[in-house]
Design a protein around this motif. Structure first.
Motif, PDB file in Angstrom:
ATOM      1  N   HIS A   9      29.568  50.367  32.945  1.00 55.36           N
ATOM      2  CA  HIS A   9      30.972  50.522  33.322  1.00 55.36           C
ATOM      3  C   HIS A   9      31.109  51.682  34.295  1.00 55.36           C
ATOM      4  N   ASN A  11      34.097  53.495  37.181  1.00 51.30           N
ATOM      5  CA  ASN A  11      35.435  53.488  37.758  1.00 51.30           C
ATOM      6  C   ASN A  11      35.564  54.448  38.935  1.00 51.30           C
ATOM      7  N   ASN A  42      36.248  49.040  37.428  1.00 50.08           N
ATOM      8  CA  ASN A  42      37.696  49.136  37.464  1.00 50.08           C
ATOM      9  C   ASN A  42      38.055  50.427  38.188  1.00 50.08           C
ATOM     10  N   VAL A  46      36.350  49.552  42.385  1.00 54.02           N
ATOM     11  CA  VAL A  46      36.478  48.211  42.963  1.00 54.02           C
ATOM     12  C   VAL A  46      36.531  48.244  44.484  1.00 54.02           C
ATOM     13  N   ALA A  89      34.955  42.500  38.394  1.00 57.24           N
ATOM     14  CA  ALA A  89      36.001  43.379  38.905  1.00 57.24           C
ATOM     15  C   ALA A  89      37.286  43.175  38.122  1.00 57.24           C
ATOM     16  N   CYS A  90      37.974  44.251  37.880  1.00 56.42           N
ATOM     17  CA  CYS A  90      39.259  44.237  37.187  1.00 56.42           C
ATOM     18  C   CYS A  90      40.371  43.831  38.157  1.00 56.42           C
ATOM     19  N   ASN A  92      43.558  44.094  37.747  1.00 58.33           N
ATOM     20  CA  ASN A  92      44.562  45.156  37.831  1.00 58.33           C
ATOM     21  C   ASN A  92      44.163  46.215  38.847  1.00 58.33           C
ATOM     22  N   ALA A  93      42.896  46.599  38.853  1.00 57.67           N
ATOM     23  CA  ALA A  93      42.417  47.603  39.803  1.00 57.67           C
ATOM     24  C   ALA A  93      42.414  47.060  41.227  1.00 57.67           C
ATOM     25  N   ALA A 113      41.676  42.134  33.085  1.00 57.83           N
ATOM     26  CA  ALA A 113      41.678  43.571  32.813  1.00 57.83           C
ATOM     27  C   ALA A 113      40.261  44.025  32.471  1.00 57.83           C
ATOM     28  N   GLY A 114      39.769  45.008  33.190  1.00 55.18           N
ATOM     29  CA  GLY A 114      38.421  45.512  32.951  1.00 55.18           C
ATOM     30  C   GLY A 114      38.246  46.052  31.542  1.00 55.18           C
TER      31      GLY A 114
END
Length: 131
Positions: A9, A11, A42, A46, A89-90, A92-93, A113-114
């Protein structure tokens, strides 16, 4: 030994190279046939998936919308994807960073959603590694 299931993970866009190193070291240690790996991005991470990053890398410059992503970063992702590493990939992001999911490289899977993807993978027995 069964396959080792690992979820990486990240970000932050500057963490991609370290994540790649960790994945490569993991695969070298356990063998590609013994690894089931997913990378969930996320937040700002991204930005590495955007078309702008690929174009920017080709000229030797880094677009400000990509953080530290370059064409080489895209190539490394593509190489790992061909080895069976999944990139997620999320959504939302992506929206937060104004990235069109339809413009992503074909090896990227988009999830709503991630954070939910992370929870699901942990419930499936994946080891969680934050990079």
């Amino acid at each position: 030994m069964g396959k080792l299931k690992v979820l990486f993970h990240l970000n932050e866009p500057e963490k991609w190279q370290g994540t790649f190193s960790s994945i490569i070291n993991f695969v070298k240690d356990v063998g590609q046939e013994n690894a089931d790996i997913e990378v969930v991005a996320n937040g700002a991470a991204v930005s590495a998936f955007s078309e702008k990053c690929r174009i920017a890398g080709g000229s030797g410059e880094t677009s400000t919308s990509c953080g530290k992503a370059t064409g080489e970063l895209y190539e490394e992702m593509n190489k790992l994807a061909q080895m069976g590493i999944r990139f997620v990939a999320c959504r939302n992001a992506l929206r937060m960073h104004s990235l069109d999911e339809n413009m992503l490289p074909p090896f990227i899977t988009v999830v709503p959603a991630g954070i939910t993807e992370i929870a699901k993978k942990q419930a499936e027995g994946y080891a969680y590694i934050k990079t």
